[in-house]
Each structure stands twice: as structure tokens, then as C-alpha cells.
Design a protein around this motif. Sequence first.
Motif, PDB file in Angstrom:
ATOM      1  N   LEU A 386       0.823  -1.210   0.000  1.00 39.59           N
ATOM      2  CA  LEU A 386       0.000   0.000   0.000  1.00 39.59           C
ATOM      3  C   LEU A 386       0.857   1.260   0.000  1.00 39.59           C
ATOM      4  O   LEU A 386       0.545   2.239  -0.695  1.00 39.59           O
ATOM      5  N   ARG A 387       1.919   1.242   0.771  1.00 43.56           N
ATOM      6  CA  ARG A 387       2.765   2.438   0.837  1.00 43.56           C
ATOM      7  C   ARG A 387       3.472   2.679  -0.496  1.00 43.56           C
ATOM      8  O   ARG A 387       3.587   3.830  -0.955  1.00 43.56           O
ATOM      9  N   ILE A 388       3.944   1.594  -1.116  1.00 37.43           N
ATOM     10  CA  ILE A 388       4.600   1.761  -2.411  1.00 37.43           C
ATOM     11  C   ILE A 388       3.599   2.265  -3.450  1.00 37.43           C
ATOM     12  O   ILE A 388       3.892   3.182  -4.236  1.00 37.43           O
ATOM     13  N   SER A 389       2.398   1.673  -3.477  1.00 38.10           N
ATOM     14  CA  SER A 389       1.406   2.100  -4.470  1.00 38.10           C
ATOM     15  C   SER A 389       1.001   3.548  -4.258  1.00 38.10           C
ATOM     16  O   SER A 389       0.756   4.283  -5.235  1.00 38.10           O
ATOM     17  N   ALA A 390       0.957   3.993  -2.995  1.00 42.28           N
ATOM     18  CA  ALA A 390       0.618   5.391  -2.716  1.00 42.28           C
ATOM     19  C   ALA A 390       1.698   6.319  -3.245  1.00 42.28           C
ATOM     20  O   ALA A 390       1.404   7.351  -3.872  1.00 42.28           O
ATOM     21  N   ASP A 391       2.969   5.963  -2.999  1.00 40.24           N
ATOM     22  CA  ASP A 391       4.064   6.810  -3.470  1.00 40.24           C
ATOM     23  C   ASP A 391       4.146   6.821  -4.997  1.00 40.24           C
ATOM     24  O   ASP A 391       4.390   7.868  -5.615  1.00 40.24           O
ATOM     25  N   VAL A 392       3.953   5.632  -5.603  1.00 39.24           N
ATOM     26  CA  VAL A 392       3.989   5.561  -7.063  1.00 39.24           C
ATOM     27  C   VAL A 392       2.887   6.418  -7.671  1.00 39.24           C
ATOM     28  O   VAL A 392       3.114   7.184  -8.621  1.00 39.24           O
ATOM     29  N   PHE A 393       1.695   6.315  -7.109  1.00 42.34           N
ATOM     30  CA  PHE A 393       0.581   7.071  -7.658  1.00 42.34           C
ATOM     31  C   PHE A 393       0.817   8.572  -7.520  1.00 42.34           C
ATOM     32  O   PHE A 393       0.558   9.352  -8.454  1.00 42.34           O
ATOM     33  N   ASP A 394       1.323   8.989  -6.347  1.00 49.27           N
ATOM     34  CA  ASP A 394       1.592  10.416  -6.148  1.00 49.27           C
ATOM     35  C   ASP A 394       2.623  10.910  -7.160  1.00 49.27           C
ATOM     36  O   ASP A 394       2.497  12.013  -7.729  1.00 49.27           O
ATOM     37  N   GLN A 457       9.020  -9.223   7.683  1.00 45.36           N
ATOM     38  CA  GLN A 457       9.279  -9.031   6.264  1.00 45.36           C
ATOM     39  C   GLN A 457      10.259  -7.878   6.073  1.00 45.36           C
ATOM     40  O   GLN A 457      10.057  -6.784   6.588  1.00 45.36           O
ATOM     41  N   GLU A 458      11.345  -8.131   5.357  1.00 42.68           N
ATOM     42  CA  GLU A 458      12.301  -7.073   5.092  1.00 42.68           C
ATOM     43  C   GLU A 458      11.690  -6.063   4.130  1.00 42.68           C
ATOM     44  O   GLU A 458      11.016  -6.419   3.176  1.00 42.68           O
ATOM     45  N   THR A 459      11.975  -4.783   4.387  1.00 39.39           N
ATOM     46  CA  THR A 459      11.434  -3.725   3.554  1.00 39.39           C
ATOM     47  C   THR A 459      12.307  -3.548   2.322  1.00 39.39           C
ATOM     48  O   THR A 459      13.524  -3.394   2.445  1.00 39.39           O
ATOM     49  N   PRO A 460      11.748  -3.586   1.124  1.00 37.29           N
ATOM     50  CA  PRO A 460      12.560  -3.411  -0.083  1.00 37.29           C
ATOM     51  C   PRO A 460      13.250  -2.059  -0.086  1.00 37.29           C
ATOM     52  O   PRO A 460      12.818  -1.114   0.555  1.00 37.29           O
ATOM     53  N   ALA A 461      14.311  -1.985  -0.861  1.00 41.29           N
ATOM     54  CA  ALA A 461      15.092  -0.758  -0.893  1.00 41.29           C
ATOM     55  C   ALA A 461      14.298   0.422  -1.413  1.00 41.29           C
ATOM     56  O   ALA A 461      14.532   1.560  -1.026  1.00 41.29           O
ATOM     57  N   ASN A 462      13.320   0.174  -2.298  1.00 44.71           N
ATOM     58  CA  ASN A 462      12.553   1.274  -2.852  1.00 44.71           C
ATOM     59  C   ASN A 462      11.282   1.559  -2.079  1.00 44.71           C
ATOM     60  O   ASN A 462      10.414   2.282  -2.541  1.00 44.71           O
ATOM     61  N   ALA A 463      11.143   0.967  -0.889  1.00 44.40           N
ATOM     62  CA  ALA A 463       9.961   1.225  -0.075  1.00 44.40           C
ATOM     63  C   ALA A 463      10.045   2.620   0.507  1.00 44.40           C
ATOM     64  O   ALA A 463      11.132   3.182   0.667  1.00 44.40           O
ATOM     65  N   PRO A 464       8.903   3.235   0.846  1.00 44.70           N
ATOM     66  CA  PRO A 464       8.913   4.579   1.413  1.00 44.70           C
ATOM     67  C   PRO A 464       9.598   4.606   2.753  1.00 44.70           C
ATOM     68  O   PRO A 464       9.646   3.609   3.466  1.00 44.70           O
ATOM     69  N   SER A 465      10.117   5.742   3.104  1.00 45.56           N
ATOM     70  CA  SER A 465      10.809   5.902   4.371  1.00 45.56           C
ATOM     71  C   SER A 465       9.824   5.909   5.511  1.00 45.56           C
ATOM     72  O   SER A 465       8.616   6.080   5.312  1.00 45.56           O
ATOM     73  N   ALA A 467       9.093   8.111   7.444  1.00 46.85           N
ATOM     74  CA  ALA A 467       8.356   9.368   7.517  1.00 46.85           C
ATOM     75  C   ALA A 467       7.059   9.311   6.747  1.00 46.85           C
ATOM     76  O   ALA A 467       6.126  10.071   7.024  1.00 46.85           O
ATOM     77  N   THR A 468       6.986   8.418   5.748  1.00 42.67           N
ATOM     78  CA  THR A 468       5.758   8.312   4.956  1.00 42.67           C
ATOM     79  C   THR A 468       4.824   7.242   5.482  1.00 42.67           C
ATOM     80  O   THR A 468       3.762   7.022   4.901  1.00 42.67           O
ATOM     81  N   HIS A 469       5.221   6.575   6.589  1.00 39.21           N
ATOM     82  CA  HIS A 469       4.439   5.443   7.091  1.00 39.21           C
ATOM     83  C   HIS A 469       3.033   5.868   7.504  1.00 39.21           C
ATOM     84  O   HIS A 469       2.042   5.254   7.120  1.00 39.21           O
ATOM     85  N   ASP A 470       2.918   6.928   8.287  1.00 38.41           N
ATOM     86  CA  ASP A 470       1.605   7.360   8.768  1.00 38.41           C
ATOM     87  C   ASP A 470       0.704   7.778   7.622  1.00 38.41           C
ATOM     88  O   ASP A 470      -0.485   7.479   7.609  1.00 38.41           O
ATOM     89  N   ARG A 471       1.292   8.454   6.627  1.00 40.18           N
ATOM     90  CA  ARG A 471       0.482   8.871   5.488  1.00 40.18           C
ATOM     91  C   ARG A 471      -0.055   7.671   4.730  1.00 40.18           C
ATOM     92  O   ARG A 471      -1.214   7.630   4.334  1.00 40.18           O
ATOM     93  N   ALA A 472       0.774   6.656   4.565  1.00 44.45           N
ATOM     94  CA  ALA A 472       0.343   5.465   3.832  1.00 44.45           C
ATOM     95  C   ALA A 472      -0.768   4.749   4.585  1.00 44.45           C
ATOM     96  O   ALA A 472      -1.690   4.228   3.982  1.00 44.45           O
ATOM     97  N   HIS A 473      -0.669   4.682   5.920  1.00 43.83           N
ATOM     98  CA  HIS A 473      -1.702   4.002   6.696  1.00 43.83           C
ATOM     99  C   HIS A 473      -3.040   4.705   6.580  1.00 43.83           C
ATOM    100  O   HIS A 473      -4.088   4.073   6.726  1.00 43.83           O
ATOM    101  N   GLN A 474      -3.040   5.976   6.349  1.00 47.03           N
ATOM    102  CA  GLN A 474      -4.301   6.690   6.201  1.00 47.03           C
ATOM    103  C   GLN A 474      -5.032   6.284   4.932  1.00 47.03           C
ATOM    104  O   GLN A 474      -6.215   6.527   4.792  1.00 47.03           O
ATOM    105  N   HIS A 475      -4.296   5.647   4.004  1.00 44.77           N
ATOM    106  CA  HIS A 475      -4.884   5.300   2.705  1.00 44.77           C
ATOM    107  C   HIS A 475      -5.217   3.824   2.590  1.00 44.77           C
ATOM    108  O   HIS A 475      -5.445   3.341   1.499  1.00 44.77           O
ATOM    109  N   GLU A 476      -5.244   3.067   3.699  1.00 40.48           N
ATOM    110  CA  GLU A 476      -5.528   1.638   3.619  1.00 40.48           C
ATOM    111  C   GLU A 476      -6.874   1.396   2.961  1.00 40.48           C
ATOM    112  O   GLU A 476      -7.913   1.815   3.463  1.00 40.48           O
TER     113      GLU A 476
END
Length: 480
Positions: A386-394, A457-465, A467-476
Amino acid sequence: MILLRIRGALASGAIALAVSGCASIAPDSSFAEVSALVEARTGAAPGWARTDEDRAALSASVDSLLEARVGMDEAVAIAFLNSPAIQSDLEELGIARAAFLSAVLPPNPVIEVVRAARGNELEVKVSVSLLELLFWPQRARAGEARMDAARADAARRLAEAAADVRIAYVDYVAARQALDLYEQAESAGEAARLAAQAIYAAGNIARVDLDRQRQFAARMTAERMRAEGRIGPAFERLTAVLGLDGQQAAALQTLSRLPAPPNRMIDADRVAEEAVSDSFPVAVAEARLREVASRRGIRNVEALLGDVELIGEFERQGRWSEAYGLGFTLPLDLGASGRLRAGAEFRQAWQQLQQARLESLTASRSAAMRAEAARELALFHRDVSLRISADVFDGVVRDFNAMQIGMFELLQARRDRVEAGRDYVQAVAEYWQARADLERHVRLADIETSSDPSRRQETPANAPSPATHDRAHQHEGHVH
């Protein structure tokens, strides 16, 4: 009085045993024992409506629960108080109690009275099964074992019912959550279609880009319609397992979305150990083996002698005359078939117990594995996908607004965002359903362990930092 004359000292002893047997029958505590077992397993205590007052009290409790938002635990509590199917299962305890009373009381005598049509002749015959009298203690023990089996089976049925309620609840809430997701996607798709129509009219995009946007909007409408079609059947199933009438169903308010799975791991081996030691099916099989063992001696004697009766006859022809006798059947095979049957029944009950233990072990372990796999997948979607898809879409929206990419890339990013939300909702639903299936065997909340960092689960290198965790959770489960 006739029984006393026939039996003499034997009758006095039988009456004393009957009195002591009746006095030893304790008040029925079966339901209280079952309720305690079920509450420990499911977190909810069942209610048994045996009187009009009981029904009124249970109905008031259900109405009180329906006044607030109902979660999974509250849904189980409502079903335990309100479901006709569960009330029917509880009546098995009453039936078992009646059989238990018959087993612990002395055998019933048979009395025959014959009076001649003419004259002053009166004949009285009294008989009782001698074997039933002699094996009365064994019958009582078998009855107690049968009552234990009934209690364990009632607890098993209620645990199964609780799991079915949770699964129906998850189906309905997940269907509503999916509908919410596709309603958002449909709204976004329609807004984008209108914008694309205006841009096309101004000559800034090709016809194919407009058609792609129209296709996406149509697909989201079709998905919304499909999700909407699942709501009604899921709701009907939920209200059925809860036992709700039309008015109660209208008052039902469930959670708007399923809670995220916990971070605690599920230890399959520990679950299996607890399940085998606290398995309702195993308890049923153990009680049935005790019952068969208690009846085995009776069966062997009955196989040889059949039914043995102690008979007393009185006849009056002016004065009373008495006669006493003993009657029995002698099987032609000298009891071989009966002993064979008794031995086979015992071995069968023993093998059924071994199978119950094996199935409890393997079923609980496999259910724990499914639940743990679903938990890890749901958390992966939440924390990574979800966090990756949010960052990609933005990022795609920024590039599109800067006219660096075209409509096709924007549509693809929006479709990926919708699919990420759908995958998360499905994974969460699968976890709660797998957990409900697991809790047919064991109360998971009592044995959950903290998550093992080595298995995260290890976080991929291109996963959001972070700092973007809370924002991504708002978009579940949401689409923008």
C-alpha cells in the motif's frame, strides 16, 4: 406391597439402593460447566432459554448489544443468546440429562394384573430384569460417561457455531469494505473521464487516451456493481447465524472495516499442543470410550444369558397362592456373537479416540499455519504494497500534471492503486477467517506470542521511508 412380598430381603436392599441412588443425583450443573468451557474458548457465554422469563432476559440482552456498534466478539455474544440453532443444540443437554437419570435409577419392575371374566380369580405377576439390577452400578457409570460426552459435544457445537459467526461477520464487513473501495474508484474514474472528455474536446489528447479513460471508468463501475451484489447475500447469512428477525437486522451496525491483524506471531506447534490437551472432539471420544468400557461387562453377560428375569406370581382362588421363578434366554451360539460385538465396539471406540487426537493435532496445526500465512500477507500489503502504491501514484500524478507522461501511465497507476487496496482487504479478510477457523480448536488470544523480529518481512530498498508510514496508513483500502 406386592413387590415387598416377592422380594423379601432382596426387595429391601433394592429399595435402599434406589433411595441412595436418587439422593446421589446432584442438581443439573451441565449447562454451567458447558458455559464455562465455551466462554474460555470463545470469549462469550451462551444463554439457554428454558422458560419465558429466560427468553425475555436473553432478548433484552440482545437488544442492548444491538444499540452499539457490533464487532466480531459482540456478534458471537448475540448468536449465543439469540440463535435458534444454538438453542436447539443446547436442548441436547436436556435430552442427555434425561438419559442419565434413566441410567442411574434402578430398573423398572413390570407388573401384570389379570382378573377372570367370571369367578373370583385374580392373578398378579411381577418381574424385574435381574441383570439390570445386578449391573446397576455399571449402568450408572456408563450413564455418567454418556453425560460427559454430551457436555463435550455441546461445547464443540458452540465453538463451531462461534467460528461460523465470525466467518459470516468477516464476509459481510469485507464485502462492505470492498464496495467502499470500488465506490471511491468509480467516483475517481468518472471524474477523470469527464476531465479527459474536456481535454479531448480542447484537442490536447488523442481519442485513444479518452477511450482508455472511459474503459477504466466502465471497469470500475462493473467492479462496484459486482461488489454491491455481494452485500445482500452476505448480510442475509450474517443475520441468519445471529438469529435476528427483521427489526433486529435493521438495527444491526457492524464495524466499517476489519481491524488490521496483530503483530504477534502464531506458533503452530504451541497451538497444536494446546489444542490436543483441550480438544472438545477428543473429550467426546474419551467419554464415549469410558461408556463402552462400562457397558462391556454387561454386554458379555447378556450375550451368554440374554435377559434374566426374576418372577413372582400370585393367584387368588378363594385364597392367595404364591410362585417364584427365574426366566432367561440361552443363545444358541453361547454368546459368541455378543462377545464379538462387545469387543469390536470397545476397539472401535479406542481407535476413534486415537483418530480424534490425530485430527485435533493436524487440523489445529494446519489452521495455525494458514492463519499465520494470512497474517503475514496482510501485514506485508499494509506495510509495503500500500505504501509503495501510494508513493507511485503520487509520483505519477506529479509527472502527469507536469506533462511528462501521458494518460496511459496515469491510468495504469490508478489501476495498480485500486488493486493494492483490493489485495489488502482480501488479505485482512482471509486472516480473520483463518483465525476463526483456528479458534474451533483453541482460544488463540491465550497463547499468542510476540512477533519474532527474525521473521519480519524485510522492507525493499525502494519502499517509502518511515516518515511516509503514517500517510500510507491513512490510505488503507482507499483510492485517490
